[in-house]
Design a protein around this motif. Structure first.
Motif, mmCIF file in Angstrom:
data_model
loop_
_atom_site.group_PDB
_atom_site.id
_atom_site.type_symbol
_atom_site.label_atom_id
_atom_site.label_comp_id
_atom_site.label_asym_id
_atom_site.label_seq_id
_atom_site.Cartn_x
_atom_site.Cartn_y
_atom_site.Cartn_z
ATOM 1 N N PRO A 203 2.238 68.724 25.963
ATOM 2 C CA PRO A 203 0.748 67.793 25.861
ATOM 3 C C PRO A 203 -0.362 68.409 25.975
ATOM 4 N N SER A 204 -0.471 69.613 26.693
ATOM 5 C CA SER A 204 -1.639 70.373 27.104
ATOM 6 C C SER A 204 -2.135 70.724 25.732
ATOM 7 N N ASP A 205 -1.593 70.797 24.793
ATOM 8 C CA ASP A 205 -2.068 71.155 23.388
ATOM 9 C C ASP A 205 -2.896 70.302 22.944
ATOM 10 N N LEU A 206 -2.901 68.843 23.409
ATOM 11 C CA LEU A 206 -3.721 67.887 22.740
ATOM 12 C C LEU A 206 -5.189 68.078 23.014
ATOM 13 N N GLU A 207 -5.516 68.655 24.028
ATOM 14 C CA GLU A 207 -6.800 68.662 24.700
ATOM 15 C C GLU A 207 -7.711 69.580 23.487
ATOM 16 N N GLU A 208 -7.033 70.645 23.161
ATOM 17 C CA GLU A 208 -8.009 71.364 22.058
ATOM 18 C C GLU A 208 -7.721 70.829 20.865
ATOM 19 N N MET A 209 -6.723 70.053 20.477
ATOM 20 C CA MET A 209 -6.531 69.617 19.200
ATOM 21 C C MET A 209 -7.574 68.486 18.996
ATOM 22 N N ASN A 210 -7.640 67.569 20.026
ATOM 23 C CA ASN A 210 -8.431 66.630 20.318
ATOM 24 C C ASN A 210 -9.987 66.736 19.960
ATOM 25 N N LYS A 211 -10.281 68.163 20.667
ATOM 26 C CA LYS A 211 -11.864 68.749 20.327
ATOM 27 C C LYS A 211 -11.954 69.048 18.842
ATOM 28 N N HIS A 212 -11.116 69.440 17.971
ATOM 29 C CA HIS A 212 -11.252 69.942 16.797
ATOM 30 C C HIS A 212 -11.569 68.399 16.022
ATOM 31 N N ILE A 213 -10.830 67.534 16.399
ATOM 32 C CA ILE A 213 -11.189 66.200 15.649
ATOM 33 C C ILE A 213 -12.495 65.526 16.210
ATOM 34 N N ASP A 214 -12.818 65.640 17.367
ATOM 35 C CA ASP A 214 -13.976 65.120 17.696
ATOM 36 C C ASP A 214 -15.358 65.770 17.381
ATOM 37 N N ASP A 215 -15.264 67.137 17.330
ATOM 38 C CA ASP A 215 -16.267 67.705 16.885
ATOM 39 C C ASP A 215 -16.623 67.459 15.223
ATOM 40 N N SER A 216 -15.548 67.801 14.639
ATOM 41 C CA SER A 216 -15.541 67.342 13.050
ATOM 42 C C SER A 216 -16.058 66.116 13.038
ATOM 43 N N ALA A 217 -15.785 65.136 13.804
ATOM 44 C CA ALA A 217 -16.290 63.621 13.920
ATOM 45 C C ALA A 217 -17.550 63.533 13.806
ATOM 46 N N GLU A 218 -18.173 64.174 14.622
ATOM 47 C CA GLU A 218 -19.544 64.196 15.062
ATOM 48 C C GLU A 218 -20.165 64.899 14.092
ATOM 49 N N ARG A 219 -19.817 65.896 13.568
ATOM 50 C CA ARG A 219 -20.563 66.548 12.451
ATOM 51 C C ARG A 219 -20.821 65.608 11.104
ATOM 52 N N ALA A 220 -19.865 64.692 11.025
ATOM 53 C CA ALA A 220 -19.761 63.937 9.937
ATOM 54 C C ALA A 220 -20.523 62.741 10.238
ATOM 55 N N GLY A 221 -21.064 62.573 11.276
ATOM 56 C CA GLY A 221 -21.836 61.425 11.868
ATOM 57 C C GLY A 221 -21.070 60.203 12.338
ATOM 58 N N ARG A 222 -19.863 60.618 12.607
ATOM 59 C CA ARG A 222 -18.954 59.492 13.012
ATOM 60 C C ARG A 222 -18.829 59.438 14.467
ATOM 61 N N ASP A 223 -18.421 58.538 15.232
ATOM 62 C CA ASP A 223 -18.265 58.422 16.456
ATOM 63 C C ASP A 223 -16.540 58.768 16.716
ATOM 64 N N PRO A 224 -16.472 59.740 17.588
ATOM 65 C CA PRO A 224 -14.780 60.399 17.655
ATOM 66 C C PRO A 224 -13.886 59.161 18.171
ATOM 67 N N ARG A 225 -14.550 58.114 18.659
ATOM 68 C CA ARG A 225 -13.451 56.997 19.118
ATOM 69 C C ARG A 225 -13.208 56.225 18.002
ATOM 70 N N ALA A 226 -13.721 56.441 16.683
ATOM 71 C CA ALA A 226 -13.118 55.964 15.488
ATOM 72 C C ALA A 226 -11.753 56.298 15.314
ATOM 73 N N VAL A 227 -11.246 57.409 15.634
ATOM 74 C CA VAL A 227 -10.180 58.001 15.150
ATOM 75 C C VAL A 227 -9.053 57.636 16.495
ATOM 76 N N ARG A 228 -8.103 56.825 15.945
ATOM 77 C CA ARG A 228 -7.048 56.448 17.100
ATOM 78 C C ARG A 228 -6.145 57.770 17.292
#
Length: 319
Positions: A203-228
Motif C-alpha cells: 500500500p505504501s506505493d499508493l502515495e507516490e502513485m497518487n502524486k503522479h495523478i495529482d500533479d498531472s491533474a493540477e497541470r491540466a487545470g483539474r482538481d485531483p479530487r475529480a479522480v476516484r
C-alpha cells in the motif's frame, strides 16, 4: 497522504469463466442482491476459457437490478474506441445508467497480436489510450457542435456522427501503474483502478502513485479530487489476522478504512468467485468500513473534498 473525500464503494471482481457458463452471471446476481455497488470482469478476448467480456457485461446488466457493471479493465487494443463508445452509451441507456468504463492500454502483446491486434510499446500504448479516450468522450458529447474529428497516430475518426449520449456521465476508469499512465489518468481519467497485488511495495506505493495523478491533474487545470481512487483486492476471512485483508470482517473493515483515510482509496473491489465470501464482504465488511470512515471524517454526509490524515498504520502491522 490524503483522503480525497469520496463516498466509498464496494464491489466484486468476478472471473468471467465460461465453464460453467452461468457462473459469473450467478455471482453477479449474488453481489447485486447482497447490496454491493459494483460487479466487474477482466477482459482477455484472446482467452478461450473466458466469456467475451462485453457480451457478459450486457447479459449481467439485463439480469441484475441496481448494481453497476464495468470491465476491469477493457482491452483497448482489441476494441475499437469509436465502436466502444457507442456500445458503452447503449448499455448505459439500456441499464438505466449502470455502466462504467474501466479501460487499459493492453499488456499481453503476444496474445493480442495473435488475435489481430497491433503490438505497441508502453509509450505507444499510453498515446493510443489517450487518443481513444478523446474519441470516446467525443462520441458521447452530443451537445458539441459538428461531427467528431480526431487525427491521432493510432486512432482516427474523420467526421463521425456524435451519439448516443449515455444515460449518465460514464466514468472513465484507467488501469495504470507506471508514471506515464498515471499522468494520463490525472489529466484524462475519472478513476484509477490498479490491483493491490501488483504493487511491489504494498500500500505504501499508493502515495507516490497518487502524486503522479495529482500533479498531472493540477497541470491540466483539474482538481485531483475529480479522480476516484479504487483498488482491486484479495484476501482471506480467518479467525486471526495475518496481514492486510486477512482476518475477521472487522479486521477487513479497519484495513479498508485505513486505506481510505490515508491514501484516498474509495473503491474496494474484491476478487472472489464464492457466493459466501461475496455475501460476507457485502453484509459485514462494507457497512463496518463505511461507519469507520464516516466516524473519522466526523460526519455521515461527507462532501467530496480532500482531507489530510495520519500515516497508514493498522492494516500493515502484520506484513
Amino acid at each position: 497522504m490524503t483522503d480525497y473525500g469520496h463516498d466509498p464503494l464496494f464491489g466484486v471482481f468476478i472471473t468471467p469463466t465460461n465453464q460453467p457458463a452461468m457462473q459469473p452471471v450467478d455471482l453477479a446476481i449474488v453481489a447485486d442482491r447482497a447490496g454491493l455497488d459494483l460487479a466487474t470482469f477482466q477482459d482477455h478476448p484472446y482467452q478461450p476459457r473466458f466469456h467475451d467480456t462485453w457480451t457478459l457485461l450486457s447479459y449481467v446488466a439485463a439480469r441484475t437490478e441496481r448494481i453497476l457493471v464495468s470491465g476491469n479493465v477493457l482491452n483497448l487494443p482489441l476494441r475499437d474506441p469509436a465502436v466502444l463508445a457507442r456500445s458503452a452509451a447503449s448499455l448505459d441507456l439500456l441499464s438505466g445508467g449502470r455502466f462504467e468504463l474501466g479501460i487499459g492500454s493492453g499488456g499481453f502483446w503476444d496474445a493480442i497480436e495473435a488475435m489481430g491486434g497491433r503490438r505497441l510499446t508502453p509509450g505507444q500504448g499510453v498515446q493510443a489510450l489517450d487518443e481513444a479516450i478523446q474519441i470516446i468522450r467525443g462520441i458521447w458529447a452530443t451537445k458539441e457542435p459538428g461531427r467528431l474529428q480526431v487525427d491521432g497516430e493510432y486512432y482516427q475518426v474523420s467526421g463521425a456522427k456524435r451519439g448516443p449520449a449515455p444515460a449518465h456521465d460514464i466514468g472513465v476508469w484507467i488501469g495504470a501503474y507506471k508514471p506515464r499512465m498515471l499522468r494520463l489518468t490525472g489529466r484524462a481519467g475519472d478513476g484509477w483502478l490498479p490491483s493491490l497485488g501488483y504493487l511491489k511495495g504494498g500500500p505504501s506505493d499508493l502515495e507516490e502513485m497518487n502524486k503522479h495523478i495529482d500533479d498531472s491533474a493540477e497541470r491540466a487545470g483539474r482538481d485531483p479530487r475529480a479522480v476516484r481512487r479504487m483498488l482491486n483486492i484479495s484476501g482471506q476471512f480467518t479467525p486471526t489476522g495475518r496481514g492486510l485483508f486477512s482476518g475477521s470482517s472487522q479486521d477487513w473493515a479497519e484495513h479498508a478504512a485505513a486505506l481510505a483515510l490515508t491514501y484516498g482509496t474509495s473503491g474496494f473491489i474484491l476478487a472472489a468467485d464464492d457466493p459466501t465470501t461475496i455475501q460476507l464482504f457485502a453484509s459485514e465488511v462494507a457497512p463496518a468500513a463505511r461507519e469507520l470512515i464516516a466516524a473519522e471524517r466526523g460526519t455521515k454526509n461527507v462532501p467530496e473534498q480532500g482531507r489530510q490524515r495520519p500515516a497508514f498504520q493498522e492494516a500493515t502491522n502484520d506484513q
